[in-house]
Design a protein around this motif. Structure first.
Motif, PDB file in Angstrom:
ATOM      1  N   ARG A 387       0.824  -1.208   0.000  1.00 40.91           N
ATOM      2  CA  ARG A 387       0.000   0.000   0.000  1.00 40.91           C
ATOM      3  C   ARG A 387       0.857   1.255   0.000  1.00 40.91           C
ATOM      4  N   GLU A 391       0.813   4.046  -2.862  1.00 39.32           N
ATOM      5  CA  GLU A 391       0.669   5.475  -2.570  1.00 39.32           C
ATOM      6  C   GLU A 391       1.810   6.262  -3.210  1.00 39.32           C
ATOM      7  N   HIS A 395       1.552   9.109  -6.006  1.00 40.54           N
ATOM      8  CA  HIS A 395       2.216  10.395  -5.829  1.00 40.54           C
ATOM      9  C   HIS A 395       3.123  10.702  -7.016  1.00 40.54           C
TER      10      HIS A 395
END
Length: 559
Positions: A387, A391, A395
């Protein structure tokens, strides 16, 4: 043929006894002209002896009594009468009867011994027949090994084993044993040497024979490692006993059961258990066993993920209702139903509650071990790193979009700055421009150049700027960028420069170096929210192995 217990067989010895007496009486009558009345009993003794030999005591008594009556009637005066004169005839008759009784007793003993011998022979024959049927019908291998030259039991064990291998040979076995070694019949295997069956090169076989000697030449359920006619490994479970005569072992009897398939299954099971144990102990995934209400066992990886100890596990603290946060009831019910119907469920994502109340995202799966749902195994794979990576990817994708936007804006701004710089250069080349105007043009050019540098940084950020490596003085770069770096820091933070004199030049893109320094300053600012000092130091350094080892974060190889 009459049966042994038929009436004819019972009375035949008596008939033979009477016949023998009559024959001897006739013979004595024929000898009367020669013998007169002398020795009548002596001539009748053969009949009594024959009756005793053929029939035992009863026929001998009948023969003796009949002989006495006929002798007294026919051969003692007065003839044709049982009356006797004197004591000679009665005394002779009494002695004759006693002799007949003795002969009968001896005959009886002989017949009883003969009957016992015949009975024993019949029983031995029946026993041998039963033995033959048994060894031919049994699924176990039955064998006999002979030692033509017996081996002394007083020899050291190693020497006895040497002589076993030199002298022993298979003398008897059944077809079942032959099949165990890949032969069609026992005849093909008989005569095999011990080395052919139990290779001496296998240490376990020597241990087998050592145990045979140490246990008094007897073994029960002892395992041997042998080879068949094709050289394939075979394993047998043996029961054997050695026959010792006069302090020497002369032969050995035994039976064996082929356990090769069981050994292979056992080895496969052990290998499977070892593989499972290696997975269980590897820490790659968390593995646990669930009885429908509580986790009964689990590996260290599972306990670490959930923040529990093994003592917590033994106390039954990992139970239903404490491990899953709200919101996953339907997902867990679907997985349980799938396990109940098919024996396993497809991996699915969920969250577990740690002991401290925090959540850990996992990929979970399970399977039923038995027929009921109270014996299941499950695994969980920690998805935290995944995860975080997702992320970061999102980003990075956002930064890519921003970079593309910044690149477009920088490209347009760079075009406009090119026009401004061209105009200022045109103005500054003129000699008739008043000093105030020239000074304003200089300011405009410097501002345009700073704007162009910013656009180059934006283009580099968006990966649209071509790098231009050149010899760069890092001290000069730091000094020029010092005002920007100071403005980047907060009021509680300060900038400290330690610039070495006579610093060697580096080959790099000037804009990229500026960007690196600016990024470092921003990271330092974010890392010191309560204030601190950012030190920028330059010096000449040779990357030796010692220097790199002392700085674990260094990724540049020595040289």
């Amino acid at each position: 043929m009459p049966r042994p217990d038929s009436p004819l067989n019972r009375f035949l010895p008596y008939l033979l006894a009477l016949t023998a007496v009559l024959l001897m009486v006739i013979a004595r009558m024929l000898l009367t002209p020669v013998l007169g009345s002398e020795l009548p009993f002596v001539t009748l003794f053969p009949a009594v002896f024959f009756a005793a030999w053929a029939g035992g005591l009863g026929p001998a008594v009948v023969a003796a009594a009949t002989s006495v009556v006929l002798a007294l009637y026919l051969f003692f005066p007065p003839s044709m009468s049982l009356d006797t004169a004197g004591v000679v005839a009665p005394l002779g008759a009494a002695l004759f009867v006693l002799t007949g009784l003795g002969a009968g007793w001896v005959g009886r003993s002989r017949l009883q011994a003969q009957i016992r011998a015949e009975t024993a022979a019949r029983e031995a024959k029946k026993s041998e027949e039963r033995y033959r049927v048994l060894i031919e019908q049994t699924a176990e291998g039955v064998w006999r090994i002979e030692l033509p030259q017996a081996v002394s039991v007083t020899l050291p064990a190693a020497e006895q084993i040497d002589q076993f291998y030199e002298r022993s040979a298979l003398a008897e076995c059944n077809d079942a044993m032959a099949h165990m070694y890949g032969f069609q019949s026992a005849a093909e295997l008989i005569g095999a040497r011990l080395e052919d069956l139990m290779p001496r090169s296998a240490p376990r076989n020597l241990e087998f024979l050592q145990a045979f000697i140490a246990n008094g030449y007897r073994l029960t359920d002892a395992e041997s490692h042998e080879r068949d006619r094709e050289g394939n490994e075979r394993y047998f479970l043996n029961n054997l006993i050695g026959i010792v005569e006069d302090g020497r072992i002369v032969r050995a009897w035994g039976s064996q059961r082929d356990i090769t398939n069981a050994k292979r299954a056992e080895a496969a099971l052990l290998a499977s258990e070892a593989r499972f144990r290696s997975v269980l102990d590897s820490g790659m995934i968390g593995i646990g066993f669930w009885n429908g209400a509580v986790i009964t066992d689990g590996n260290d990886a599972l306990l670490q993920m959930l923040g529990y100890t093994r003592e917590d596990l033994r106390q039954g603290l990992l139970r239903q209702g404490k491990l899953t946060p709200p919101g996953y009831e339907e997902t867990d019910r679907n997985a349980s139903e799938q396990i109940r119907l098919t024996g396993a469920c497809r991996p699915y994502e969920k969250e577990f509650l740690r002991k401290d109340g925090s959540k850990v995202p996992v990929l979970a799966g399970g399977a039923r071990l038995g027929s009921e749902m109270n014996d299941t195994v499950f695994f969980i794979l920690d998805q935290t790193d995944r995860r975080v990576a997702e992320e970061r990817l999102r980003h990075a994708e956002r930064l890519e979009v921003v970079g593309q936007l910044a690149g477009g804006m920088a490209h347009e701004a760079n075009n406009q700055m090119s026009v401004v710089l061209g105009a200022t250069e045109f103005i500054l080349r003129r000699s008739d421009v008043p000093a105030p105007v020239r000074q304003d043009a200089e300011y405009i050019r410097e501002a345009a150049e700073r704007t162009a540098a910013i656009t180059r940084q934006l283009l580099a950020f968006s990966r649209r700027q071509i790098l231009q490596p050149q010899a760069v003085d890092l001290n000069t770069v730091v000094r020029k960028l010092e005002p920007i770096l100071r403005r980047t820091l907060t009021e509680q933070q300060r900038l400290k420069l330690l610039l070495a004199p006579a610093l060697a030049a580096v080959r790099a893109d000037r804009v990229q170096i500026d960007q690196v320094l600016l990024n470092l300053a921003i990271n330092a600012r974010d890392a010191m929210p309560d204030g601190g000092t950012l030190t920028v130091e330059t010096r000449n350094v040779r990357l030796t192995e010692r220097y790199v080892a002392a700085r674990p974060g260094t990724t540049i190889p020595p040289g």
